[in-house]
Enzyme design. Structure first.
Site, PDB file in Angstrom:
ATOM      1  N   SER A 170      52.333 -15.891  -9.784  1.00 54.62           N
ATOM      2  CA  SER A 170      51.098 -15.860 -10.568  1.00 54.62           C
ATOM      3  C   SER A 170      50.373 -14.533 -10.384  1.00 54.62           C
ATOM      4  O   SER A 170      50.918 -13.478 -10.718  1.00 54.62           O
ATOM      5  CB  SER A 170      50.226 -17.059 -10.181  1.00 54.62           C
ATOM      6  OG  SER A 170      49.177 -17.236 -11.089  1.00 54.62           O
ATOM      7  N   ASP A 266      52.758 -23.165 -19.747  1.00 54.86           N
ATOM      8  CA  ASP A 266      51.919 -22.274 -18.952  1.00 54.86           C
ATOM      9  C   ASP A 266      51.360 -21.213 -19.892  1.00 54.86           C
ATOM     10  O   ASP A 266      52.121 -20.572 -20.626  1.00 54.86           O
ATOM     11  CB  ASP A 266      52.775 -21.611 -17.866  1.00 54.86           C
ATOM     12  CG  ASP A 266      51.993 -20.711 -16.924  1.00 54.86           C
ATOM     13  OD1 ASP A 266      50.796 -20.462 -17.164  1.00 54.86           O
ATOM     14  OD2 ASP A 266      52.593 -20.241 -15.942  1.00 54.86           O
ATOM     15  N   HIS A 296      52.606 -24.431 -14.729  1.00 60.76           N
ATOM     16  CA  HIS A 296      52.322 -23.392 -13.747  1.00 60.76           C
ATOM     17  C   HIS A 296      52.409 -23.942 -12.319  1.00 60.76           C
ATOM     18  O   HIS A 296      51.885 -25.013 -12.023  1.00 60.76           O
ATOM     19  CB  HIS A 296      50.920 -22.843 -14.009  1.00 60.76           C
ATOM     20  CG  HIS A 296      50.590 -21.588 -13.287  1.00 60.76           C
ATOM     21  ND1 HIS A 296      51.048 -20.351 -13.686  1.00 60.76           N
ATOM     22  CD2 HIS A 296      49.833 -21.360 -12.172  1.00 60.76           C
ATOM     23  CE1 HIS A 296      50.579 -19.422 -12.874  1.00 60.76           C
ATOM     24  NE2 HIS A 296      49.847 -20.010 -11.936  1.00 60.76           N
TER      25      HIS A 296
END
Length: 323
Positions: A170, A266, A296
Site C-alpha cells: 500500500s 481495491d 485491499h
C-alpha cells in the site's frame, strides 16, 4: 457500494474465504489520524487474542534497534534473521502500509516473520515517520536512511549487501517505488528487486477503480483523498514530486525488476496495474498479478486460502529474484 460488501455492486462475489471478513470489517474514517492509529492497535490486540497474530517463531531470531540518520534522528527497525544461519544471507527491506499516517513495527510483524522463515533471508522492517506530523518527504527519508545502512553496515548483521530487495504494501509500495527512483537518481547502489503490493502510486486519483470503489472493504477511494491530504498537505498547489507519487515519474527505465500485486476490489487497483505496465514499457522486467475476488490488504488475512496463496507466491518470487 451499499449493503453486503461481499455481494453488492461488484462484478462477482468476493472470494469465499474473505466474505466473512468483508462483512465484519469496520470502516475507518481517515480524516482523524489518531483514531486510525487507535483502531490499528485495537485490531492487532484482537488478532493476538484470537491467535491470528503470530508473534514468535523459534526458526527466526528477532531484535529491535535504532539507525542513526546523520542529522540527530534515529529510525527504529526490527531485524529478522533465520536461527542458526551463520553465512551472509540476502535481505529484504520491508516498508509497511497504513496510508502514510499509521503503522509501526507490529503492523506487519507476522508477515515479516513469515517472510524470513520461508525465504531464509534477513528481513529489516522500518518504522518510518508518519504524516501529518511528519509529511512527505520525512517517511521516505527514513526509508532511504535504513536502506543506506543496510548497504553500509548490513554485513555486520549477516546481510549479503549485494542482494538486497525492497518490498512494501500500500503506502509502503509507494515508498518502495520512490526508494528505487531515488537510488537511481542519487547514484546509490540499487536494490536487486522491488515488490509492490497493492501499491499507492498516483495522487491524481483519476482511474476507473478509484471512481468505482467508494465503499469497499478495508480501503476505499474516500480515504485515498484523506491519505494524500495528510501526506502532501490539504489545498496543495504546484507540482507533485515523483518521489511522493511514483506515477508522476517521466522515466521508469533502469529501475530494478519488479513484482506488482493488485486486488480486484481495491481503488488502487488500476494505478498499480498502470505502473506495472509503464515499468514493462520502459524495459524493466515486471510481473503483474491481480487476484480476483479480493480487496485491499487481503493477503494479511492468514486464514483465507487465497491470502495464503498470495503470500507464498511472494516468497517464491523473492527467492527466485534474489537468488
Amino acid at each position: 457500494m451499499h449493503g453486503d460488501p461481499a455481494t453488492t455492486a461488484l462484478a462477482h462475489p468476493i472470494d469465499p474465504g474473505l466474505r466473512r471478513t468483508a462483512r465484519l470489517y469496520r470502516r475507518i474514517d481517515h480524516t482523524d489520524p489518531l483514531a486510525v492509529r487507535r483502531e490499528a492497535a485495537r485490531r492487532t490486540r484482537l488478532a493476538r487474542l484470537a491467535g491470528l497474530w503470530n508473534g514468535t517463531d523459534a526458526r527466526v531470531r528477532v531484535r529491535d534497534t535504532l539507525i542513526e540518520d546523520g542529522a540527530g534522528g534515529r529510525v527504529p527497525v526490527r531485524i529478522y534473521r533465520p536461527t542458526g544461519v551463520t553465512e551472509a544471507r540476502p535481505a529484504v527491506l520491508f516498508l509497511h502500509g497504513g496510508a502514510f499516517l499509521s503503522g509501526d513495527l507490529d503492523f506487519e510483524h507476522p508477515r515479516c516473520l513469515e517472510t524470513s522463515r520461508e525465504t531464509g533471508f534477513v528481513v529489516v522492517a522500518a518504522d518510518y515517520r508518519l504524516a501529518p506530523e511528519h509529511p512527505y518527504p520525512a517517511g521516505l527519508d527514513d526509508c532511504v536512511t535504513v536502506y543506506r545502512w543496510m548497504l553500509g553496515s548490513g554485513a555486520a548483521e549477516g546481510i549479503d549487501t549485494a542482494r538486497i530487495a525492497v518490498a512494501g504494501s500500500s503506502a509502503g509500495g509507494a515508498l518502495t517505488a520512490a526508494l528505487c527512483l531515488r537510488s537511481r537518481e542519487e547514484g546509490i547502489s540499487s536494490p536487486v528487486f522491488q515488490m509492490l503490493l497493492y501499491p499507492v502510486t498516483d495522487d491524481r486519483m483519476d482511474t476507473p477503480s478509484m471512481a468505482a470503489f467508494t465503499d469497499t472493504p478495508a480501503w476505499d477511494s474516500r480515504n485515498c483523498v484523506h491519505m494524500w491530504d495528510h501526506y502532501l498537505g490539504r489545498g496543495r498547489v504546484g507540482s507533485v514530486s515523483a518521489y511522493a507519487a511514483p506515477a508522476r515519474a517521466a522515466d521508469l527505465s533502469g529501475l530494478p525488476p519488479a513484482y506488482v500485486m493488485t486486488a480486484e476490489y481495491d481503488p488502487l487497483r488500476d494505478e498499480g496495474a498502470a505502473y506495472a505496465r509503464r515499468l514493462t514499457a520502459a524495459g524493466v522486467p515486471t510481473e503483474l498479478h491481480q487476484f480476483p475476488g479480493t480487496f485491499h490488504a487481503f493477503d494479511t488475512l492468514g486464514q483465507a486460502t487465497v491470502s495464503h496463496r498470495a503470500r507464498y507466491e511472494h516468497y517464491a518470487v523473492l527467492r527466485t529474484a534474489v537468488n
